[in-house]
Motif scaffolding. Sequence first.
Motif, short mmCIF file in Angstrom:
data_model
loop_
_atom_site.label_atom_id
_atom_site.label_comp_id
_atom_site.label_asym_id
_atom_site.label_seq_id
_atom_site.Cartn_x
_atom_site.Cartn_y
_atom_site.Cartn_z
N ASN A 1 0.85 -1.19 0.00
CA ASN A 1 0.00 0.00 0.00
C ASN A 1 0.89 1.24 0.00
O ASN A 1 2.12 1.15 -0.04
CB ASN A 1 -0.98 -0.02 1.17
N SER A 2 0.28 2.40 0.04
CA SER A 2 1.04 3.65 -0.09
C SER A 2 1.94 3.92 1.11
O SER A 2 2.80 4.79 1.05
CB SER A 2 0.09 4.83 -0.30
N ASP A 3 1.76 3.16 2.20
CA ASP A 3 2.63 3.28 3.37
C ASP A 3 3.78 2.28 3.34
O ASP A 3 4.56 2.21 4.29
CB ASP A 3 1.81 3.08 4.66
N GLY A 4 3.87 1.48 2.26
CA GLY A 4 4.95 0.53 2.14
C GLY A 4 4.71 -0.78 2.87
O GLY A 4 5.65 -1.56 3.06
N GLN A 5 3.47 -1.04 3.27
CA GLN A 5 3.15 -2.28 3.97
C GLN A 5 2.52 -3.28 3.01
O GLN A 5 1.75 -2.92 2.13
CB GLN A 5 2.20 -1.99 5.13
N GLU A 6 2.85 -4.54 3.18
CA GLU A 6 2.32 -5.58 2.32
C GLU A 6 0.81 -5.71 2.46
O GLU A 6 0.28 -5.76 3.58
CB GLU A 6 2.97 -6.93 2.64
N ILE A 7 0.12 -5.78 1.32
CA ILE A 7 -1.31 -6.07 1.31
C ILE A 7 -1.59 -7.36 0.55
O ILE A 7 -2.69 -7.91 0.61
CB ILE A 7 -2.12 -4.92 0.68
N PHE A 8 -0.56 -7.82 -0.20
CA PHE A 8 -0.70 -9.03 -1.00
C PHE A 8 0.69 -9.66 -1.13
O PHE A 8 1.69 -8.95 -1.25
CB PHE A 8 -1.22 -8.69 -2.40
N ALA A 9 0.74 -10.98 -1.08
CA ALA A 9 2.01 -11.67 -1.31
C ALA A 9 1.76 -13.08 -1.81
O ALA A 9 1.02 -13.84 -1.19
CB ALA A 9 2.86 -11.70 -0.05
N PHE A 10 2.34 -13.39 -2.97
CA PHE A 10 2.43 -14.76 -3.45
C PHE A 10 3.87 -15.18 -3.23
O PHE A 10 4.80 -14.57 -3.77
CB PHE A 10 2.06 -14.84 -4.94
#
Length: 531
Positions: A371-380
């Motif tokens: 996201n725009s804060d640099g935090q993961e929202i999705f990961a494969f």
Amino acid sequence: MLKKISMVFIVLLLIVLSIPFTGFSAANVYLPDSSGTALNWDFDETPPKRPNLKLLNSANYEYKWKRDNSLLFNLVQDKNGVLYMSDADNKVHAVYPNGKEKWSVQLDMGFELSVIYLILGQDGTIYAYSSDFLTQPGMTSIYALSPEGKVKWYLPPDTMVYSRFDSHFAGDSHGNFVYFSADGLISRNAKGEVNWTNKEIRTSDPNKPSPSTRSSYLFIDPKGNIYVDSESKEIISINPDGTERWRSTPQSYLNQFDVFYPYFSDAGILYMLTSSGLHALTGTDGSQVKLSGQSDLSDIRSSGIPTDGNGGYYFENRGDIQKLDYKGAIKWSYIPRPSEKYGPGSTKPLVTDDKGNLYFGTGVGNIIGLNSDGQEIFAFLRNAYWYKHTEVVIGNSGNLYSINDDIGLVAFGKKQIQVYQDNRYLPMSVAPIMDNGSVLVPFRSLFESMGLKVGWNSSSQTITGTKEGLTIQMKMGSRTAYVNGQAKSLSIAPKMFKNSTFVPLRFVAEALGKNVSWDSKSSSVNINSKV
């Protein structure tokens, strides 16, 4: 097997492996492994094979579909969401955004060890090219394919073609294709005939590489104007007829790492993002545009530049994934997971969705969304032992499409129902819902996409859709509808949900003479116009 090994070798030679990530990021940036589900896919991989592929944040994302192919080289997407890719067997494939194949064509590039790469012209032409750089002198061959997979023209292996990679070719909206040759800059028309040659605009000879020379980059804006960069860091604009329009002053921010890569906005501005920040030239005369924190963010976003839409810009800097402001100040750097050891999985630009989220592939075959804060929202997570070439594009459905060595073409998306018409995504104002086995969609989105004129009577709570020879009427809460005045039973009544009026999709589509199919694996509906 020998050909596949050779193809892998060629791809690895073409891809510049970045140095490891460095930088800083927010605390708790990673999605916990407990948020994911295992993907039990069967595929071949050079040992040691990593077990247990995993999709994180599976409460919100799901795997939509997969097309198996052990070695895909390139992935591009047209304005209708159709995906094009090439493989190790010298085939080019076209796949609809719901995973259905559109066509597949075998190409003979004219030499044995050919890796096909694809450029998408603005008119929808697919240009398939390959360079036999292992021979002396090297040769390049080019096919121009129609959106239906038909060969429009073919340029056999030619040592005079100097263009080698994606940013050395460009195609405009009239079917003209421009590239560098030994004679200078060349334009060919939709029949493959030479329009013109500009002998003043040149690039280095790829068959005689030298540390002191460099290749120029080549781009075309929506009006057909051509742009290249020079040895002295000038930006040169050429008219569609091959004559020079203007030549900028040297752009000091361009160097061996920050190369010329423009994004063209609706207002005709050339935006360029480098490690020193955002830069811009006017498309009319090449003059410098002074940027500030109050610059038109909507125009910047219209260019397709990787941005959060609020003045932040995403940039890959020698292996680091960073968010910069327009001055180049680093807002955050994403530090990858410990399993990462190869940096990015592709040399292509980063991609963002309409909400400002960022997606990219990595060299171990992982795909990450931030996201725009640099935090993961999705990961494969694949975490491959060997380097894996991974490319990612985002569809207008919001789905994430990726090619991944040994696995093939994969689609990921939000956990929600999606609607397609003739295999192309049909946007809805709000997400469809499932109620007692029936898919309901917002009526206005569906009616207008089907060519129906929308009517709404608030006092009687009646929905009307009309077109020549057809009138559909439905009433809120009633399981009786009328088609041209004839009563029809509904499996479920129209209803209000989250301030939107929903109607049964199948009933409306079938009233229009269309077929409807449901794919439970991808949670998608396809409305087929061909009965």
